[in-house]
Design an enzyme around this catalytic site. Structure first.
Site, PDB file in Angstrom:
ATOM      1  N   TYR A  54       0.931  -1.204   0.068  1.00 12.15           N
ATOM      2  CA  TYR A  54       0.014   0.156  -0.139  1.00 12.15           C
ATOM      3  C   TYR A  54       0.889   1.177  -0.013  1.00 12.15           C
ATOM      4  O   TYR A  54       0.374   2.334  -0.330  1.00 12.15           O
ATOM      5  CB  TYR A  54      -0.743   0.066   1.070  1.00 12.15           C
ATOM      6  CG  TYR A  54      -1.799  -1.095   1.352  1.00 12.15           C
ATOM      7  CD1 TYR A  54      -2.186  -1.789   0.236  1.00 12.15           C
ATOM      8  CD2 TYR A  54      -2.646  -1.098   2.602  1.00 12.15           C
ATOM      9  CE1 TYR A  54      -3.173  -2.935   0.485  1.00 12.15           C
ATOM     10  CE2 TYR A  54      -3.536  -2.274   2.681  1.00 12.15           C
ATOM     11  CZ  TYR A  54      -3.757  -3.320   1.668  1.00 12.15           C
ATOM     12  OH  TYR A  54      -4.663  -4.341   2.067  1.00 12.15           O
ATOM     13  N   SER A 150      -3.214 -14.116   2.723  1.00 12.80           N
ATOM     14  CA  SER A 150      -4.410 -13.288   2.129  1.00 12.80           C
ATOM     15  C   SER A 150      -4.639 -13.742   0.597  1.00 12.80           C
ATOM     16  O   SER A 150      -3.667 -14.091  -0.075  1.00 12.80           O
ATOM     17  CB  SER A 150      -3.965 -11.695   2.094  1.00 12.80           C
ATOM     18  OG  SER A 150      -5.081 -11.078   1.669  1.00 12.80           O
TER      19      SER A 150
END
Length: 272
Positions: A54, A150
């Site tokens: 991110y 994930s």
């Protein structure tokens, strides 16, 4: 302040994770990420989800430090970039994450995806095992309190279970009304792996769905609140994200129950 922000679920290793997290995907490093996390913490969130990919770990870490909330009272997640599929690079990346945050440890660390985002669906079984073994070392050393994955399918998780020592404690997946990923959810429940729901609002795409709007009115809540509550009813941990303080507050005000009848309607809804 919503009481659900101080409710927890216990992971298979005994670590307690807050029932709702604040997501920071697509929030720019700098003022935007700093202010968003500051607002979340100010309004009672104690679970912050970030990732090296991110690019905002530094701002997230600074907001947490400046909040003056003791570090051990905030649950912080980050993720190994999806393209890193070997032991040494995984270790180097984790050290970079600690340095970005300015922390001695993280509460949860995940392999961001089983494949690089540039090549979705490609197979990297051996690389995921190598990365996981590096994470196991940091876990045993106390630098990570819980490790997980994930965007992993059941077969991706099984590969880790078959070749590594520690079963993943968490699988963070895209999960919202109309995208239940039932096979993955069932598999994770069977192996005592907690599912986290990222994009519980489908990045806003389902908030105007007529059925969702109608049911939300029945409970006198917003469509977003209904979507977040749905994830909780499905035994997942939602990670709603917003840069607006009023919505950050609203997204935590989900102390209501969805009836079994309405839950069935939502489970059968096709929103995609």
């Amino acid at each position: 302040m919503s009481k659900i922000l101080n409710e927890f679920i216990e992971l298979a290793n005994g670590v307690k994770i807050p029932k709702i997290g604040f997501g920071t995907w697509q929030i720019e490093n700098g003022d935007e990420a700093y202010q968003s996390v500051t607002n979340a913490l100010k309004n009672g969130y104690i679970h912050i989800d970030s990732a090296n990919g991110y690019g905002n770990e530094a701002s997230v870490g600074q907001a947490i430090k400046d909040s003056k909330i003791p570090r051990d009272q905030i649950f912080v997640t980050s993720k190994l970039p999806s393209h890193i599929k070997n032991y040494e690079e995984a270790k180097k990346s984790f050290e970079e994450t600690l340095n970005n945050f300015g922390f001695d440890y993280v509460d949860l660390y995940l392999i961001h995806a089983p494949w690089p985002w540039s090549n979705i669906g490609s197979k990297h079984d051996q690389g995921n095992v190598e990365a996981w073994k590096a994470m196991e070392e940091y876990y045993k050393a106390g630098k990570i309190r819980a490790i997980g994955v994930s965007n992993f399918s059941p077969s991706d998780i099984q590969n880790i279970i078959d070749h590594c020592e520690i079963v993943p404690l968490v699988n963070q997946i895209g999960f919202w009304i109309g995208r239940d990923q039932e096979d993955t959810l069932d598999y994770c429940k069977k192996h005592n792996i907690l599912v986290e729901a990222y994009s519980p609002l489908a990045t806003g795409k389902i908030l105007k769905n007529p059925t969702i709007v109608e049911i939300s009115k029945k409970y006198k809540v917003t469509p977003a609140q209904l979507c977040i509550r749905y994830c909780l009813e499905k035994d997942t941990i939602p990670l709603p994200k917003s840069t607006h303080e009023d919505r950050i507050i609203q997204n935590s005000q989900v102390n209501f129950k969805i009836s079994q009848e309405d839950l069935k309607v939502l489970e059968n809804l096709k929103t995609n």
